[in-house]
Design a protein around this motif. Sequence first.
Motif, PDB file in Angstrom:
ATOM      1  N   ALA A   2      -3.924 -30.494  14.966  1.00  0.00           N
ATOM      2  CA  ALA A   2      -3.610 -31.336  13.807  1.00  0.00           C
ATOM      3  C   ALA A   2      -4.748 -32.323  13.578  1.00  0.00           C
ATOM      4  O   ALA A   2      -5.515 -32.630  14.493  1.00  0.00           O
ATOM      5  N   ILE A   3      -4.845 -32.809  12.364  1.00  0.00           N
ATOM      6  CA  ILE A   3      -5.904 -33.754  12.022  1.00  0.00           C
ATOM      7  C   ILE A   3      -5.272 -35.078  11.612  1.00  0.00           C
ATOM      8  O   ILE A   3      -4.268 -35.109  10.905  1.00  0.00           O
ATOM      9  N   VAL A   4      -5.830 -36.173  12.109  1.00  0.00           N
ATOM     10  CA  VAL A   4      -5.389 -37.513  11.734  1.00  0.00           C
ATOM     11  C   VAL A   4      -6.477 -38.107  10.849  1.00  0.00           C
ATOM     12  O   VAL A   4      -7.639 -38.158  11.248  1.00  0.00           O
ATOM     13  N   ILE A   5      -6.098 -38.521   9.648  1.00  0.00           N
ATOM     14  CA  ILE A   5      -7.010 -39.156   8.710  1.00  0.00           C
ATOM     15  C   ILE A   5      -6.769 -40.660   8.796  1.00  0.00           C
ATOM     16  O   ILE A   5      -5.640 -41.120   8.624  1.00  0.00           O
ATOM     17  N   PHE A   6      -7.821 -41.430   9.063  1.00  0.00           N
ATOM     18  CA  PHE A   6      -7.690 -42.872   9.207  1.00  0.00           C
ATOM     19  C   PHE A   6      -7.924 -43.575   7.866  1.00  0.00           C
ATOM     20  O   PHE A   6      -8.866 -43.244   7.148  1.00  0.00           O
ATOM     21  N   SER A   7      -7.071 -44.552   7.554  1.00  0.00           N
ATOM     22  CA  SER A   7      -7.268 -45.386   6.363  1.00  0.00           C
ATOM     23  C   SER A   7      -8.539 -46.200   6.554  1.00  0.00           C
ATOM     24  O   SER A   7      -9.068 -46.306   7.668  1.00  0.00           O
ATOM     25  N   SER A   8      -9.024 -46.812   5.502  1.00  0.00           N
ATOM     26  CA  SER A   8     -10.243 -47.623   5.611  1.00  0.00           C
ATOM     27  C   SER A   8     -10.054 -48.763   6.608  1.00  0.00           C
ATOM     28  O   SER A   8     -10.989 -49.125   7.326  1.00  0.00           O
ATOM     29  N   GLN A   9      -8.847 -49.319   6.684  1.00  0.00           N
ATOM     30  CA  GLN A   9      -8.590 -50.394   7.649  1.00  0.00           C
ATOM     31  C   GLN A   9      -8.647 -49.869   9.086  1.00  0.00           C
ATOM     32  O   GLN A   9      -9.183 -50.522   9.968  1.00  0.00           O
ATOM     33  N   LEU A  10      -8.100 -48.688   9.322  1.00  0.00           N
ATOM     34  CA  LEU A  10      -8.131 -48.117  10.667  1.00  0.00           C
ATOM     35  C   LEU A  10      -9.525 -47.608  11.020  1.00  0.00           C
ATOM     36  O   LEU A  10      -9.910 -47.610  12.191  1.00  0.00           O
ATOM     37  N   GLN A  11     -10.299 -47.205  10.018  1.00  0.00           N
ATOM     38  CA  GLN A  11     -11.670 -46.755  10.262  1.00  0.00           C
ATOM     39  C   GLN A  11     -12.520 -47.873  10.854  1.00  0.00           C
ATOM     40  O   GLN A  11     -13.433 -47.616  11.633  1.00  0.00           O
ATOM     41  N   LYS A  12     -12.199 -49.107  10.494  1.00  0.00           N
ATOM     42  CA  LYS A  12     -12.926 -50.253  11.062  1.00  0.00           C
ATOM     43  C   LYS A  12     -12.713 -50.334  12.569  1.00  0.00           C
ATOM     44  O   LYS A  12     -13.561 -50.832  13.304  1.00  0.00           O
ATOM     45  N   LEU A  13     -11.571 -49.835  13.041  1.00  0.00           N
ATOM     46  CA  LEU A  13     -11.249 -49.878  14.466  1.00  0.00           C
ATOM     47  C   LEU A  13     -11.696 -48.623  15.210  1.00  0.00           C
ATOM     48  O   LEU A  13     -11.982 -48.672  16.407  1.00  0.00           O
ATOM     49  N   THR A  14     -11.736 -47.496  14.503  1.00  0.00           N
ATOM     50  CA  THR A  14     -12.080 -46.234  15.157  1.00  0.00           C
ATOM     51  C   THR A  14     -13.542 -45.847  14.970  1.00  0.00           C
ATOM     52  O   THR A  14     -14.091 -45.126  15.796  1.00  0.00           O
ATOM     53  N   GLY A  15     -14.138 -46.291  13.869  1.00  0.00           N
ATOM     54  CA  GLY A  15     -15.503 -45.893  13.557  1.00  0.00           C
ATOM     55  C   GLY A  15     -15.592 -44.476  13.022  1.00  0.00           C
ATOM     56  O   GLY A  15     -16.676 -43.936  12.859  1.00  0.00           O
ATOM     57  N   GLU A  16     -14.451 -43.869  12.758  1.00  0.00           N
ATOM     58  CA  GLU A  16     -14.406 -42.491  12.260  1.00  0.00           C
ATOM     59  C   GLU A  16     -13.410 -42.370  11.120  1.00  0.00           C
ATOM     60  O   GLU A  16     -12.442 -43.127  11.057  1.00  0.00           O
ATOM     61  N   GLU A  17     -13.634 -41.390  10.248  1.00  0.00           N
ATOM     62  CA  GLU A  17     -12.716 -41.131   9.142  1.00  0.00           C
ATOM     63  C   GLU A  17     -11.528 -40.300   9.579  1.00  0.00           C
ATOM     64  O   GLU A  17     -10.455 -40.403   8.999  1.00  0.00           O
ATOM     65  N   GLN A  18     -11.737 -39.450  10.582  1.00  0.00           N
ATOM     66  CA  GLN A  18     -10.672 -38.554  11.025  1.00  0.00           C
ATOM     67  C   GLN A  18     -10.922 -38.088  12.443  1.00  0.00           C
ATOM     68  O   GLN A  18     -12.019 -38.230  12.967  1.00  0.00           O
ATOM     69  N   THR A  19      -9.880 -37.511  13.043  1.00  0.00           N
ATOM     70  CA  THR A  19      -9.996 -36.931  14.375  1.00  0.00           C
ATOM     71  C   THR A  19      -8.973 -35.814  14.506  1.00  0.00           C
ATOM     72  O   THR A  19      -7.974 -35.778  13.779  1.00  0.00           O
ATOM     73  N   HIS A  20      -9.218 -34.918  15.425  1.00  0.00           N
ATOM     74  CA  HIS A  20      -8.271 -33.834  15.724  1.00  0.00           C
ATOM     75  C   HIS A  20      -7.490 -34.208  16.972  1.00  0.00           C
ATOM     76  O   HIS A  20      -8.029 -34.837  17.888  1.00  0.00           O
ATOM     77  N   VAL A  21      -6.224 -33.811  17.006  1.00  0.00           N
ATOM     78  CA  VAL A  21      -5.368 -34.105  18.161  1.00  0.00           C
ATOM     79  C   VAL A  21      -4.723 -32.827  18.672  1.00  0.00           C
ATOM     80  O   VAL A  21      -4.467 -31.902  17.904  1.00  0.00           O
ATOM     81  N   ASN A  22      -4.465 -32.808  19.964  1.00  0.00           N
ATOM     82  CA  ASN A  22      -3.835 -31.640  20.594  1.00  0.00           C
ATOM     83  C   ASN A  22      -2.326 -31.756  20.673  1.00  0.00           C
ATOM     84  O   ASN A  22      -1.636 -30.754  20.770  1.00  0.00           O
ATOM     85  N   SER A  23      -1.814 -32.979  20.654  1.00  0.00           N
ATOM     86  CA  SER A  23      -0.372 -33.217  20.828  1.00  0.00           C
ATOM     87  C   SER A  23       0.422 -32.645  19.655  1.00  0.00           C
ATOM     88  O   SER A  23      -0.083 -32.541  18.541  1.00  0.00           O
ATOM     89  N   GLU A  24       1.694 -32.327  19.924  1.00  0.00           N
ATOM     90  CA  GLU A  24       2.549 -31.710  18.915  1.00  0.00           C
ATOM     91  C   GLU A  24       3.745 -32.565  18.511  1.00  0.00           C
ATOM     92  O   GLU A  24       4.525 -32.160  17.662  1.00  0.00           O
TER      93      GLU A  24
END
Length: 80
Positions: A2-24
């Motif tokens: 699955a892919i998690v898309i980060f809002s602009s506010q969360l991007q400030k904390l992650t430094g990324e626009e999105q990430t892939h996750v293994n959890s279900e």
Amino acid sequence: MAIVIFSSQLQKLTGEEQTHVNSEVFKDIVTEITNRYSALEHDELMKMAVAIDGEIIHTPFLEKVASSSELHFLYRISGG
């Protein structure tokens, strides 16, 4: 995965626009991304609503997530 898309506010904390996750399961996804990004707080993400494949889910704690799903964390809007 699955892919998690980060809002602009969360991007400030992650430094990324999105990430892939293994959890279900949503609660496991939150744990996975808070372990990956130390600036994200588990409790804060759990308070947020989430859109899974375009459907807003206000209490997603045990929500199952398909490997092809797209998740967006949303700040709750309160009205008066």
